[in-house]
Design an enzyme around this catalytic site. Structure first.
Site, mmCIF file in Angstrom:
data_model
loop_
_atom_site.group_PDB
_atom_site.id
_atom_site.type_symbol
_atom_site.label_atom_id
_atom_site.label_comp_id
_atom_site.label_asym_id
_atom_site.label_seq_id
_atom_site.Cartn_x
_atom_site.Cartn_y
_atom_site.Cartn_z
ATOM 1 N N GLY A 51 0.840 -1.191 0.000
ATOM 2 C CA GLY A 51 0.000 0.000 0.000
ATOM 3 C C GLY A 51 0.878 1.244 0.000
ATOM 4 N N HIS A 52 1.864 1.233 -0.913
ATOM 5 C CA HIS A 52 2.781 2.364 -1.052
ATOM 6 C C HIS A 52 3.547 2.206 -2.357
ATOM 7 C CE1 HIS A 52 5.854 -0.519 0.078
ATOM 8 N NE2 HIS A 52 5.214 -0.775 1.205
ATOM 9 N N ALA A 53 4.361 3.217 -2.685
ATOM 10 C CA ALA A 53 5.258 3.148 -3.845
ATOM 11 C C ALA A 53 6.671 3.433 -3.341
ATOM 12 C CB ALA A 53 4.844 4.174 -4.890
ATOM 13 N N ARG A 98 1.891 -0.267 -5.070
ATOM 14 C CA ARG A 98 1.694 -1.721 -5.046
ATOM 15 C C ARG A 98 1.211 -2.198 -3.675
ATOM 16 N NH1 ARG A 98 4.621 -3.898 -1.140
ATOM 17 N NH2 ARG A 98 6.887 -3.923 -1.210
ATOM 18 N N VAL A 123 6.916 6.118 -0.624
ATOM 19 C CA VAL A 123 5.868 7.116 -0.875
ATOM 20 C C VAL A 123 4.598 6.482 -0.318
ATOM 21 C CG1 VAL A 123 4.715 8.548 -2.583
ATOM 22 C CG2 VAL A 123 7.046 7.738 -3.022
#
Ligand code: TYD
Length: 138
Positions: A51-53, A98, A123
């Protein structure tokens, strides 16, 4: 910046009556130099990881056992990869949102990364991710 796409990478499979063997190496199967390996396990039913990049980090994700889905979002479209065998995985370039979900019981997810752990590479805010994607497109 050159924005790359995620893709499935098939790994060599050495068939053997004693049990099969697969592998990956820097630069051969994996399109980056591996700096770090981590794994995710004992995931309670219904939980979601990720749940981030990442700004820089590229990753290769593989289900060593069990199964789970890797959902990739490029800011416009979502794509879902179902991982359920230990002889293929998904390459996730940087600047893609993702998450890992739908874990089966006793899943072991192996992840190799192009950089050492660095919280400043994350991020975690979706709005910031969209801004970075748009900047990278210019
Ligand atoms: P995080 O990457 O946020 O988990 P996920 O994306 O899989 O849900 O990491 C969870 C915690 O683990 C966070 O506090 C940082 C720590 N961590 C490390 O110390 N080293 C690592 O290589 C990773 C991936 C995480």
């Amino acid at each position: 910046m050159n924005l790359k796409a995620s893709k499935i990478i098939s790994l060599p499979k050495i068939f053997d009556f004693r049990g099969n063997l697969s592998f990956f190496e820097n630069s051969n199967q994996i399109p980056f130099d591996i700096k770090r390996t981590y794994w995710i396990y004992d995931v309670p039913g219904g939980e979601i990881r990720g749940g981030h990049a990442f700004k820089e980090s590229q990753e290769f994700i593989i289900a060593l056992s069990g199964s789970f889905d890797v959902v990739i979002d490029n800011g416009e479209n979502e794509m879902k990869y179902s991982l359920n065998r230990s002889y293929f995985g998904v390459y996730v370039p940087n600047l893609l949102w993702r998450k890992l979900e739908n874990f089966s019981t006793n899943t072991l997810a192996l992840i190799v990364s192009s950089i050492s752990y660095d919280e400043t590479d994350y991020v975690r805010d979706y709005g910031e991710f969209k801004i970075l994607r748009n900047e990278a497109k210019k």
